[in-house]
Motif scaffolding. Structure first.
Motif, short mmCIF file in Angstrom:
data_model
loop_
_atom_site.label_atom_id
_atom_site.label_comp_id
_atom_site.label_asym_id
_atom_site.label_seq_id
_atom_site.Cartn_x
_atom_site.Cartn_y
_atom_site.Cartn_z
N ARG A 202 -3.84 -61.74 42.57
CA ARG A 202 -4.66 -62.69 41.85
C ARG A 202 -3.78 -63.74 41.16
O ARG A 202 -4.04 -64.93 41.21
CB ARG A 202 -5.52 -61.96 40.83
N SER A 203 -2.71 -63.28 40.51
CA SER A 203 -1.81 -64.19 39.80
C SER A 203 -1.05 -65.08 40.78
O SER A 203 -0.86 -66.28 40.53
CB SER A 203 -0.81 -63.39 38.96
N LEU A 204 -0.60 -64.52 41.91
CA LEU A 204 0.15 -65.30 42.90
C LEU A 204 -0.73 -66.36 43.55
O LEU A 204 -0.32 -67.52 43.69
CB LEU A 204 0.72 -64.38 43.97
N GLY A 205 -1.94 -65.99 43.94
CA GLY A 205 -2.83 -66.94 44.59
C GLY A 205 -3.13 -68.14 43.71
O GLY A 205 -3.04 -69.29 44.16
N ALA A 206 -3.43 -67.88 42.43
CA ALA A 206 -3.72 -68.96 41.50
C ALA A 206 -2.49 -69.82 41.25
O ALA A 206 -2.57 -71.04 41.16
CB ALA A 206 -4.26 -68.39 40.19
N ALA A 207 -1.32 -69.18 41.12
CA ALA A 207 -0.08 -69.91 40.83
C ALA A 207 0.32 -70.82 41.99
O ALA A 207 0.74 -71.96 41.79
CB ALA A 207 1.04 -68.93 40.51
N ILE A 208 0.18 -70.34 43.21
CA ILE A 208 0.57 -71.13 44.37
C ILE A 208 -0.33 -72.35 44.54
O ILE A 208 0.14 -73.46 44.79
CB ILE A 208 0.55 -70.27 45.66
N ILE A 209 -1.62 -72.16 44.40
CA ILE A 209 -2.55 -73.28 44.57
C ILE A 209 -2.48 -74.24 43.39
O ILE A 209 -2.54 -75.46 43.58
CB ILE A 209 -3.99 -72.76 44.76
N PHE A 210 -2.32 -73.74 42.18
CA PHE A 210 -2.15 -74.61 41.00
C PHE A 210 -0.81 -75.33 41.08
O PHE A 210 -0.71 -76.53 40.86
CB PHE A 210 -2.24 -73.75 39.74
N ASN A 211 0.25 -74.58 41.36
CA ASN A 211 1.59 -75.10 41.63
C ASN A 211 2.13 -76.05 40.56
O ASN A 211 2.58 -77.16 40.85
CB ASN A 211 1.63 -75.80 42.99
#
Length: 249
Positions: A202-211
């Motif tokens: 969950r944290s990785l997916g949001a971080a990558i797309i938010f970037n």
């Protein structure tokens, strides 16, 4: 077994991975949209608020575990997979495969949300990325993630323990319900601290797309904390719970 090469030739192995991908995709889609809806408003009154965010996370876990438990076990979280692997509930092959599919599903789920909201608005609203809130230290954030993930993984072990099901057969147990409720309660407690990770995918997916820097500055906390919490829960389950024989009165 620690490594089971025969799994690689089984359709059920790949079907389970697909189930984890779809479940994590849907999990991020619903939860990040909920977070975005709350953050978008200047005041929390016209929104579902923190309680609504917590219900979105807990409710989706309840629904998705119920849907996928018979296919993949309904992990939807690399920390849960890691904890179950340490307790020898699944092979290393399956554990790595699940984690990869969970992370890919999370990235796609967050990506769809960004597509709906548009790059500008998505970036302005924070993208649902986890970070340690002002007023708290990195140690506070790490501790919150460790304890929160311990609560979740401990609940997973307890709700799915075969010995407990046998000895407490007089108590009907619907495993997805306590697991989802644990996620709900942990979110109520730790949203003000870290936004609540307890799920590296969950944290990785949001971080990558938010970037943006905000999503990456403290990102290590949302991997180290959940993995430590999951390891402690697995240790507690193996050493304490499974080691103590149940004696009826």
């Amino acid at each position: 077994p620690f490594f089971e090469p025969g799994e690689l030739t089984s359709w059920s192995f790949y079907r389970a991975g697909i189930a984890e991908f779809v479940a994590t995709f849907l999990f991020l889609y619903i939860t990040i949209l909920t977070v975005m809806g709350v953050v978008k408003e200047k005041t929390k009154c016209p929104t579902v608020g923190i309680q609504g965010i917590a219900w979105a996370f807990g409710g989706m876990i309840f629904a998705l575990v119920y849907c996928t438990a018979g296919i993949s076990g309904g992990h939807i979280n690399p920390a849960v997979t890691f904890g179950l692997f340490l307790a020898r509930k699944l092979s290393l092959t399956r554990a790595i495969y699940y984690m990869v599919m969970q992370c890919l599903g999370a990235i796609c789920g967050a990506g769809v949300v960004k597509g709906f909201m548009g790059k500008t608005q998505y970036g302005m609203l924070g993208g649902g990325a986890n970070s340690v809130a002002h007023g708290y230290t990195k140690g506070d954030g790490l501790g919150a993630e460790i304890v929160g993930t311990f609560v979740l993984v401990y609940t997973v072990f307890s709700a799915t323990d075969a010995k407990r099901s046998a000895r407490d057969s007089h108590v009907p147990i619907l495993a997805p319900l306590p697991i989802g409720f644990a996620v709900f309660l942990v979110h109520l407690a730790t949203i003000p601290i870290t936004g609540t990770g307890i799920n590296p995918a969950r944290s990785l997916g949001a971080a990558i797309i938010f970037n943006k820097d905000k999503g990456w500055d403290d990102h290590w906390i949302f991997w180290v904390g959940p993995f430590i919490g999951a390891a402690l829960a697995a240790l507690y389950h193996v050493v304490v719970i499974r080691a103590i024989p149940f004696k009826s009165k």
